[in-house]
Write a protein that holds these residues in place. Structure first.
Motif, mmCIF file in Angstrom:
data_model
loop_
_atom_site.group_PDB
_atom_site.id
_atom_site.type_symbol
_atom_site.label_atom_id
_atom_site.label_comp_id
_atom_site.label_asym_id
_atom_site.label_seq_id
_atom_site.Cartn_x
_atom_site.Cartn_y
_atom_site.Cartn_z
ATOM 1 N N LEU A 1 -22.757 -51.661 109.275
ATOM 2 C CA LEU A 1 -23.338 -50.430 108.721
ATOM 3 C C LEU A 1 -23.611 -49.410 109.820
ATOM 4 C CD1 LEU A 1 -24.143 -49.036 106.089
ATOM 5 C CD2 LEU A 1 -26.480 -49.763 106.495
ATOM 6 N N ILE A 2 -22.728 -48.426 109.903
ATOM 7 C CA ILE A 2 -22.830 -47.378 110.919
ATOM 8 C C ILE A 2 -22.830 -46.033 110.204
ATOM 9 C CG2 ILE A 2 -21.818 -46.397 113.002
ATOM 10 C CD1 ILE A 2 -20.305 -49.254 113.115
ATOM 11 N N THR A 3 -23.997 -45.452 110.036
ATOM 12 C CA THR A 3 -24.139 -44.201 109.300
ATOM 13 C C THR A 3 -24.504 -43.023 110.197
ATOM 14 O OG1 THR A 3 -26.450 -44.776 108.848
ATOM 15 C CG2 THR A 3 -24.821 -45.381 107.177
ATOM 16 N N SER A 4 -24.805 -43.287 111.439
ATOM 17 C CA SER A 4 -25.228 -42.222 112.357
ATOM 18 C C SER A 4 -24.462 -42.333 113.672
ATOM 19 C CB SER A 4 -26.733 -42.330 112.634
ATOM 20 O OG SER A 4 -27.464 -42.084 111.455
ATOM 21 N N PRO A 5 -24.295 -41.181 114.325
ATOM 22 C CA PRO A 5 -24.681 -39.840 113.895
ATOM 23 C C PRO A 5 -23.622 -39.224 112.982
ATOM 24 C CG PRO A 5 -23.753 -39.758 116.087
ATOM 25 C CD PRO A 5 -23.762 -41.203 115.696
ATOM 26 N N PRO A 6 -24.029 -38.521 111.920
ATOM 27 C CA PRO A 6 -23.036 -37.865 111.065
ATOM 28 C C PRO A 6 -22.168 -36.913 111.872
ATOM 29 C CG PRO A 6 -25.229 -37.785 110.077
ATOM 30 C CD PRO A 6 -25.411 -38.260 111.488
ATOM 31 N N GLY A 7 -20.897 -36.870 111.556
ATOM 32 C CA GLY A 7 -19.986 -35.945 112.219
ATOM 33 C C GLY A 7 -19.053 -36.576 113.222
ATOM 34 N N PHE A 8 -19.277 -37.856 113.578
ATOM 35 C CA PHE A 8 -18.468 -38.419 114.657
ATOM 36 C C PHE A 8 -17.017 -38.687 114.264
ATOM 37 C CE2 PHE A 8 -20.228 -42.469 112.926
ATOM 38 C CZ PHE A 8 -19.053 -43.204 112.773
#
Length: 449
Positions: free
Chosen positions: A236-243
């Motif tokens: 679960l990898i939700t951050s950082p948005p935009g990568f």
């Protein structure tokens, strides 16, 4: 002391061990034995003591004895088990007409227009399948036909489905399901790094670029990058948005397509947006959807830009008898109704924030609980050995089964199976979240005493 462990051959996270059937209570043991006699062993049960579910409602499951279980795991019934509005739509349509997509039915057109309106405007056409596995299979076919390439890049612990071709792109299935000759893996981002989107994106873009060079050295051509946009099975990898933005640029420069697997990330799961890719500011070439689309009925889809569908549609006839049938489409229409009338996205944001804050507080009180993270109603924590900080899969299994004894259902995931995976129906309430956090706190206290 626990140490990192890789997946044992033939097992799955949180799977019932058939060899332990003798330890079950007589009635449950009889039911498990009857199941084992008729259901092939590849179809696993959850939990050290399986749950004999007989009915469900909202965010709860009920066993044969009438015991209530809080469901903090199932993303399939997105708007709640047996949602009355969805059930009524299914019943009404089943009593009227259930046909395939060869016929001209307004319901299919209406739903497709509503579904596509939730996507980026460039995503303007859709094809239906019965499962997320089929959707990913179809998306790969389309990407290969469009690009002329064969190779597909996935992350190193990804899960994308169970068809023969997609299982070869699902490393999490383990060593007995070898990767395909044209599948290349890259490491997912490190969710513990704390780096900004630019840094994480540059690192992942570099990994994709190296994978493409590897393919070219071996005479292969890239067809697609296929990623679950919240990297569920990678921990679960939700951050950082935009990568993901620079990663998609690298794929496009190499002539490949970007396939956003939204089977777990989509349909409002993150709260901030309807689709996981929207958090990254990118426009996929193809988007695959499944599971929650019809609240449990077999319906999934590939949405795409019409320019990508043109060549495939001109040259190849695609038809799937049950996909997009009028009963499933009516259920899917009803799901969107509930999203609009019940403020689902706002609920996901609010309750998800409460869950994440509660998990973060637990990381401050238990040395074995680290890295609380997530978006909306998809959250997770790592369980580690408090002395070494190494992944603790045995502890994770103990916590999962400890919660099950308290009739709270979650599971575990990640490369070392030490990540608690918390992913309830989207109608999970503040009261449900608080109850869950209290139960988890008490189980952790027992497990670490």
């Amino acid at each position: 002391m626990t140490t990192p462990q890789t997946k044992t051959e033939g097992t799955m996270p949180n799977g019932f061990d058939p060899a332990s059937v003798e330890s079950l209570e007589p009635e449950l043991r009889s039911l498990v034995e009857r199941r084992q006699s008729v259901i092939a062993p590849s179809n696993r049960l959850f939990y050290s003591t399986p749950v004999d579910v007989v009915r469900a409602e909202g965010v709860h499951l009920y066993d044969a004895q009438g015991n209530q279980y809080l469901d903090a795991y199932n993303n399939v019934p997105a708007v709640g088990h047996c949602n009355p509005h969805v059930v009524e739509a299914i019943s009404r349509q089943a009593a009227t007409l259930n046909s395939n997509t060869r016929y001209l039915t307004p319901t299919l057109i209406e739903y497709s227009e509503r579904l596509l309106a939730t996507h980026d405007p460039a995503i303007d056409q859709v094809l239906y399948t019965c499962s997320g596995s089929e959707a990913n299979d179809l998306a790969i076919r389309m990407a290969r036909y469009e690009t002329g390439g064969d190779a597909v890049i996935v992350t190193s612990h990804a899960y994308h489905g169970l068809t023969a071709s997609i299982a070869e792109m699902s490393p999490t299935l383990g060593p007995n399901v070898p990767l395909g000759a044209t599948t290349v893996t890259i490491e997912a981002p490190d969710y513990s790094s704390g780096d900004d989107a630019e840094t994480v994106g540059a690192t992942m873009a570099s990994r994709v670029s190296e994978a493409i060079k590897h393919l070219e050295r071996h005479g292969m051509r890239l067809a697609a990058l296929l990623v679950d946009t919240v990297f569920s099975s990678d921990g679960l990898i939700t951050s950082p948005p935009g990568f993901l933005a620079p990663v998609v640029d690298v794929v496009h420069r190499a002539g490949g397509l970007f396939i956003a697997d939204e089977v777990q990330a989509g349909f409002g799961r993150t709260g901030e947006a309807m689709w996981g890719y929207q958090r990254h500011g990118v426009v996929p070439d193809l988007v695959t959807m499944g599971k929650p689309m019809a609240n449990g009925l077999p319906l999934a889809a590939v949405a795409t830009q019409s320019r990508h569908a043109l060549k495939f549609g001109r040259d190849i006839r695609y038809f799937n008898t049950a996909a997009g049938n009028t009963v499933c489409i009516s259920a899917a229409n009803a799901v969107l109704d509930v999203f609009e009338t019940d403020g689902i996205l706002a609920n996901v944001c609010n309750v998800g924030r409460q869950l994440l804050e509660g998990l973060t507080e637990l990381t401050q009180r238990y040395a074995c609980v680290t890295s609380a993270r997530g978006a909306g109603l998809f959250v997770a924590v790592d369980l580690v050995d408090p002395e070494t900080q190494r992944p603790a899969p045995i502890l994770a299994a103990s916590v999962v089964n400890g919660l099950r004894k308290r009739r709270v259902l979650v599971s575990n995931t990640g490369p070392f199976e030490n990540v608690l995976k918390i992913r309830p129906p989207l109608v999970f309430s503040a009261e449900n979240a608080q109850y869950f956090l209290v139960q988890l706190d008490e189980v952790l206290a027992e497990a670490t005493s």
